[in-house]
Structure formats: structure tokens, C-alpha cells
Design a protein around this motif. Structure first.
Motif, short mmCIF file in Angstrom:
data_model
loop_
_atom_site.label_atom_id
_atom_site.label_comp_id
_atom_site.label_asym_id
_atom_site.label_seq_id
_atom_site.Cartn_x
_atom_site.Cartn_y
_atom_site.Cartn_z
N CYS A 1 29.57 140.26 -57.96
CA CYS A 1 28.71 139.67 -56.94
C CYS A 1 29.56 139.07 -55.83
O CYS A 1 30.63 138.52 -56.10
N VAL A 2 29.06 139.16 -54.60
CA VAL A 2 29.75 138.59 -53.46
C VAL A 2 28.73 137.91 -52.55
O VAL A 2 27.72 138.53 -52.19
N TRP A 3 28.99 136.65 -52.20
CA TRP A 3 28.14 135.89 -51.28
C TRP A 3 28.93 135.67 -49.99
O TRP A 3 30.08 135.23 -50.03
N ASP A 4 28.31 135.94 -48.84
CA ASP A 4 28.94 135.68 -47.54
C ASP A 4 28.34 134.38 -47.02
O ASP A 4 27.15 134.31 -46.70
N VAL A 5 29.17 133.33 -46.95
CA VAL A 5 28.71 131.99 -46.61
C VAL A 5 29.23 131.60 -45.22
O VAL A 5 30.40 131.76 -44.92
N ASP A 6 28.32 131.10 -44.40
CA ASP A 6 28.69 130.67 -43.05
C ASP A 6 28.01 129.34 -42.77
O ASP A 6 27.01 128.99 -43.41
N LEU A 7 28.55 128.61 -41.82
CA LEU A 7 27.98 127.33 -41.44
C LEU A 7 27.24 127.45 -40.12
O LEU A 7 27.66 128.16 -39.22
N SER A 8 26.15 126.71 -40.02
CA SER A 8 25.45 126.59 -38.73
C SER A 8 25.71 125.21 -38.13
O SER A 8 25.30 124.93 -37.02
N GLY A 9 26.39 124.35 -38.89
CA GLY A 9 26.77 123.01 -38.44
C GLY A 9 27.70 122.41 -39.48
O GLY A 9 27.80 122.91 -40.60
N ALA A 10 28.38 121.36 -39.15
CA ALA A 10 29.36 120.76 -40.06
C ALA A 10 28.67 120.15 -41.28
O ALA A 10 27.59 119.59 -41.19
N THR A 11 29.33 120.27 -42.43
CA THR A 11 28.86 119.66 -43.67
C THR A 11 30.03 119.54 -44.63
O THR A 11 30.99 120.30 -44.54
N THR A 12 29.96 118.61 -45.54
CA THR A 12 30.98 118.49 -46.57
C THR A 12 30.39 118.74 -47.95
O THR A 12 31.06 118.58 -48.96
N GLY A 13 29.12 119.16 -48.02
CA GLY A 13 28.45 119.41 -49.30
C GLY A 13 28.86 120.72 -49.93
O GLY A 13 29.30 121.65 -49.26
N LEU A 14 28.73 120.79 -51.24
CA LEU A 14 29.01 122.01 -51.99
C LEU A 14 27.79 122.90 -52.04
O LEU A 14 26.66 122.42 -52.18
N GLY A 15 28.01 124.21 -52.00
CA GLY A 15 26.97 125.19 -52.23
C GLY A 15 27.35 126.04 -53.43
O GLY A 15 28.52 126.09 -53.83
N PHE A 16 26.37 126.70 -54.02
CA PHE A 16 26.60 127.48 -55.24
C PHE A 16 25.85 128.81 -55.16
O PHE A 16 24.74 128.88 -54.64
N GLY A 17 26.45 129.83 -55.72
CA GLY A 17 25.79 131.11 -55.91
C GLY A 17 25.87 131.45 -57.38
O GLY A 17 26.81 131.02 -58.08
N ARG A 18 24.91 132.21 -57.86
CA ARG A 18 24.96 132.65 -59.26
C ARG A 18 24.10 133.87 -59.44
O ARG A 18 23.25 134.20 -58.62
N LEU A 19 24.32 134.53 -60.56
CA LEU A 19 23.52 135.69 -60.95
C LEU A 19 22.33 135.20 -61.76
O LEU A 19 22.46 134.31 -62.61
N ASN A 20 21.18 135.78 -61.48
CA ASN A 20 19.97 135.49 -62.22
C ASN A 20 19.57 136.77 -62.93
O ASN A 20 19.46 137.83 -62.30
N LEU A 21 19.37 136.71 -64.24
CA LEU A 21 18.94 137.86 -65.03
C LEU A 21 17.61 137.54 -65.68
O LEU A 21 17.51 136.59 -66.47
N ASP A 22 16.60 138.29 -65.31
CA ASP A 22 15.25 138.14 -65.88
C ASP A 22 14.75 136.70 -65.82
O ASP A 22 14.14 136.18 -66.76
N GLY A 23 15.03 136.02 -64.70
CA GLY A 23 14.53 134.67 -64.50
C GLY A 23 15.42 133.55 -64.99
O GLY A 23 15.10 132.38 -64.84
N SER A 24 16.56 133.90 -65.60
CA SER A 24 17.49 132.88 -66.09
C SER A 24 18.76 132.89 -65.25
O SER A 24 19.39 133.94 -65.08
N ASN A 25 19.13 131.72 -64.75
CA ASN A 25 20.38 131.59 -64.00
C ASN A 25 21.55 131.60 -64.96
O ASN A 25 21.54 130.91 -65.97
N LEU A 26 22.57 132.39 -64.62
CA LEU A 26 23.72 132.54 -65.49
C LEU A 26 24.93 131.80 -64.93
O LEU A 26 25.02 131.53 -63.74
N ASN A 27 25.85 131.47 -65.80
CA ASN A 27 27.14 130.89 -65.41
C ASN A 27 28.20 131.96 -65.59
O ASN A 27 28.02 132.85 -66.40
#
Length: 144
Positions: free
Chosen positions: A59-85
């Protein structure tokens, strides 16, 4: 299912000797703040024929900013409604920052049938996922 001596080998059995690959690329932009939200069209729906099919997902996520932030973002795979680690984790501080964040997954699908793999993201304000550069590749291996 093992092949027995004298058994006729069927085409449907041969299909299981070669792993099958599926891919999808997102389409729209996902803008934060959101929590575990689907990346538009970065979804694969497939059907397995045997219990215990194994999957590998890249999996690949392309992340861009529309304004400054210091917060964390997360991406993950979801299989049949369950988020995976594991998570793909990203942080940016200035609007000129841009990230292409990969993550991979392996596992077993317990039962045969239709299954959905999709990319989801959690974004803080001013973060966005550019769907047209976000992708998923899933390989399914089934045993005869």
C-alpha cells in the motif's frame, strides 16, 4: 485438497497454483480532519475459492499539506471492515512538505467468499491524501 493417485487434475485446481494479483488506484482527494475514512476508490473486492487463502498487500499513501500542522496522520489497510496493523505514519510541518508513505501486510483469510481490501486514513486538519497517487496491490495465494 491433495491430489490422489489417478485423480484427474482439473483446470479449476490449476488456477490455485498461481497467485492472483489485484490492484486499485484512488481517484479523489481525502482532506482532514477525518478518522479511518476510505481513500476514494482505493478499494479491491475479490472472491476467494478456498478457506485459508493467504494475502500479501502493498500500500502507498500520497500525503500533502494544504496548510501547516504538526499533527500525526495514519494510513492502514482495512480488510472486510477491520482495520489492520501496522500503521503507516506521517507528519509534516510546512506546506511544502509532501510524503509518499508505504506499508505492507501479510495474513490469512479464514473463509472462502467475497472480501474487500481498502485503504483508510486518519488525517488532521490541513493534511490530505491525493488519491490519484495512492495505490494498493493485493496478491492472493490459494491452496488446491
Amino acid at each position: 485438497m491433495p491430489l490422489l493417485a489417478g485423480q484427474i487434475f482439473k483446470a479449476s485446481q490449476a488456477n490455485h497454483l498461481r497467485p492472483t494479483k489485484y490492484s486499485a488506484v484512488g481517484t479523489g482527494t481525502l482532506t482532514g480532519a477525518v478518522s479511518n475514512t476510505d481513500v476514494p476508490d482505493a478499494t479491491i473486492t475479490l472472491t476467494t475459492e478456498t478457506d485459508g487463502a493467504e494475502y500479501s498487500a502493498w500500500c502507498v499513501w500520497d500525503v500533502d499539506l494544504s496548510g501547516a500542522t504538526t499533527g500525526l496522520g495514519f494510513g492502514r489497510l482495512n480488510l472486510d471492515g477491520s482495520n489492520l496493523n501496522p500503521l503507516s505514519t506521517y507528519a509534516q510541518e510546512v506546506t511544502t512538505d509532501r510524503l509518499t508513505v508505504p506499508q505492507n501486510y501479510r495474513g490469512t483469510i479464514p473463509t472462502a467468499g467475497t472480501h474487500t481490501f481498502k485503504l483508510v486514513a486518519t488525517l488532521v486538519a490541513n493534511q490530505q491524501i491525493l488519491g490519484v497517487n495512492t495505490s494498493i496491490l493485493v496478491e492472493i495465494a490459494e491452496v488446491v
